[in-house]
Design an enzyme around this catalytic site. Structure first.
Site, short mmCIF file in Angstrom:
data_model
loop_
_atom_site.label_atom_id
_atom_site.label_comp_id
_atom_site.label_asym_id
_atom_site.label_seq_id
_atom_site.Cartn_x
_atom_site.Cartn_y
_atom_site.Cartn_z
N TYR A 109 15.70 40.42 1.52
CA TYR A 109 16.62 41.56 1.49
C TYR A 109 17.33 41.57 0.15
O TYR A 109 17.78 40.53 -0.36
CB TYR A 109 17.65 41.48 2.61
CG TYR A 109 18.69 42.59 2.52
CD1 TYR A 109 18.47 43.82 3.11
CD2 TYR A 109 19.86 42.41 1.78
CE1 TYR A 109 19.38 44.85 2.99
CE2 TYR A 109 20.79 43.43 1.66
CZ TYR A 109 20.54 44.65 2.26
OH TYR A 109 21.44 45.68 2.12
N GLU A 197 19.22 49.70 -2.25
CA GLU A 197 18.80 48.71 -1.25
C GLU A 197 17.28 48.64 -1.19
O GLU A 197 16.60 49.67 -1.12
CB GLU A 197 19.36 49.08 0.13
CG GLU A 197 18.99 48.08 1.23
CD GLU A 197 19.48 48.51 2.59
OE1 GLU A 197 20.48 47.93 3.06
OE2 GLU A 197 18.86 49.41 3.19
#
Length: 391
Positions: A109, A197
């Site tokens: 992530y 992101e």
């Protein structure tokens, strides 16, 4: 302002982030064509909506042939996809992204966000990719790595390498990660983003890094100087009420209550909503009409609030400094005449030309409740909410 996954990937790719080959489709036939363009199967078909959790909701599928791509696309186009983020309202699917499948060995992530506490851009990363960051923060807080970037020098090499090591990368992957981090930071700062992101950022079986999914959000106040970003806006993915407000230059956030609010100043708007809740009411929106509001702007604010069918009473709360109470009062009266109001309206005015504003409302012979304090206005609005709408 949010954008679609494919748009975020196109932007990040321009800055040097590796992404899978893919193509946009507006129909099942075009989706199958995109698959054939990519080459050998398998393919991944993704619904393009402004929401996470698409896979769990049935909006992402691995297909083994272009015929499978077409068949799956036929089930998606025109469908309303409901995810954990969208709730029961869901979002309609008008476009798909078809891309080559990736050989996934690991999922990471990576996120760049604005940390308002430190007033810096913060990198948030984790070795546990593929799930929502909110779930990671709640269920596995120890897996999150945070790094603050000094705006005076930007993201420096040693920081990027340190983060790569903390993510368990080694060898050539470290340099790849440094390049990804630098590219994301440039995209964030150069385009006035508020979030970048990549989830997941995958390590392939060959040891390469690829951004398998991407999201970007941008500062709406900076869009005037980023026309290439503003052009990416998709109104179909926005709350219709908020889209209408944005088109008219109003700061509006839709809520779930039934008391419409027209207020000037974000702080006063928050205080008004708190007072409504304290009085037993539920605000239907946050609407900051801004400074220098003309009667026409006030009238447009009424139209925006009334676009929510749940609203059965409107509370106008203005503390006039730059604004003038008589302008606001003229706007309220104009709204009655032009919009055809059939629901109760409560008005509380204070500040510049307050007496003139109150006189305009009181002499209008319209059924408007005038309150002297915010508490009185909130109580009056809550009392009116249970009254049936006029025919």
């Amino acid at each position: 302002m949010d954008i679609h996954e494919y748009q975020a990937k196109e932007i990040l790719a321009r800055f040097g982030v590796p992404v899978p080959r893919g193509g946009l489709a507006w129909s099942p036939e075009q989706a199958a064509f995109r698959a054939r363009e990519i080459g050998p199967a398998p393919y991944v078909v993704k619904a393009q909506i402004h929401s996470g959790g698409r896979g769990e909701a049935g909006g992402v599928k691995l297909c083994t042939t272009d015929s499978d791509v077409r068949a799956y696309a036929e089930t998606l186009f025109g469908k309303t996809l409901c995810t954990k983020q969208t709730g029961e309202r869901g979002k309609d699917i008008y476009r798909l992204w078809v891309e080559e499948a990736s050989d996934i060995a690991r999922e990471l992530y990576l996120g760049f966000v604005l940390d308002r506490k430190s007033e810096r851009i913060m990198i948030v990363a984790s070795q546990e990719g593929g799930t929502e960051i909110e779930d990671l923060a709640e269920e596995q807080p120890d897996t999150l790595i945070r790094m603050v970037i000094d705006p005076a020098v930007g993201l420096v090499g040693y920081q990027a390498r340190e983060l790569a090591f903390e993510l368990g990368l080694e060898g050539p992957q470290v340099n790849q990660m440094v390049a990804v981090l630098q590219a994301c930071y440039r995209a964030y700062s150069d385009l006035d983003a508020t979030m970048v992101e990549i989830n997941p950022l995958v390590v392939t079986g060959a040891g390469d890094l690829i951004a398998l999914d991407a999201k970007m959000s941008f500062d709406t106040n900076a869009l005037y100087r980023r026309p290439e970003v503003a052009a990416l806006r998709d109104p179909s993915q926005e709350d219709p009420r908020e889209a209408m407000a944005a088109d008219n230059g109003l700061a509006y956030v839709g809520l779930d209550g039934d008391i419409g609010c027209i207020i000037n100043g974000a702080g006063l708007a928050m205080a008004t909503m708190d007072m409504l809740k304290l009085s037993g009411g539920e605000p239907a929106n946050f609407l900051d009409i801004g400074g220098g509001a003309s009667p026409e702007r006030v009238c447009q604010a009424f139209r925006t609030v009334l676009s929510d069918a749940n609203v059965n009473v409107i509370l106008v709360n203005i503390f006039a400094g730059i604004n003038r109470c008589d302008w606001i009062a003229k706007g309220v009266v104009q709204a009655y005449k032009e919009v055809g109001l059939t629901i109760p309206v409560v008005v509380r005015l204070a500040g510049t030309n307050v007496e003139a504003g109150q006189d305009i409302i009181r002499t209008s012979d319209l059924p408007i409740t005038v309150a002297d304090t915010l508490a009185e206005a909130a109580e009056a609005a809550v009392a009116h909410r249970s009254q049936p709408k006029a025919a």
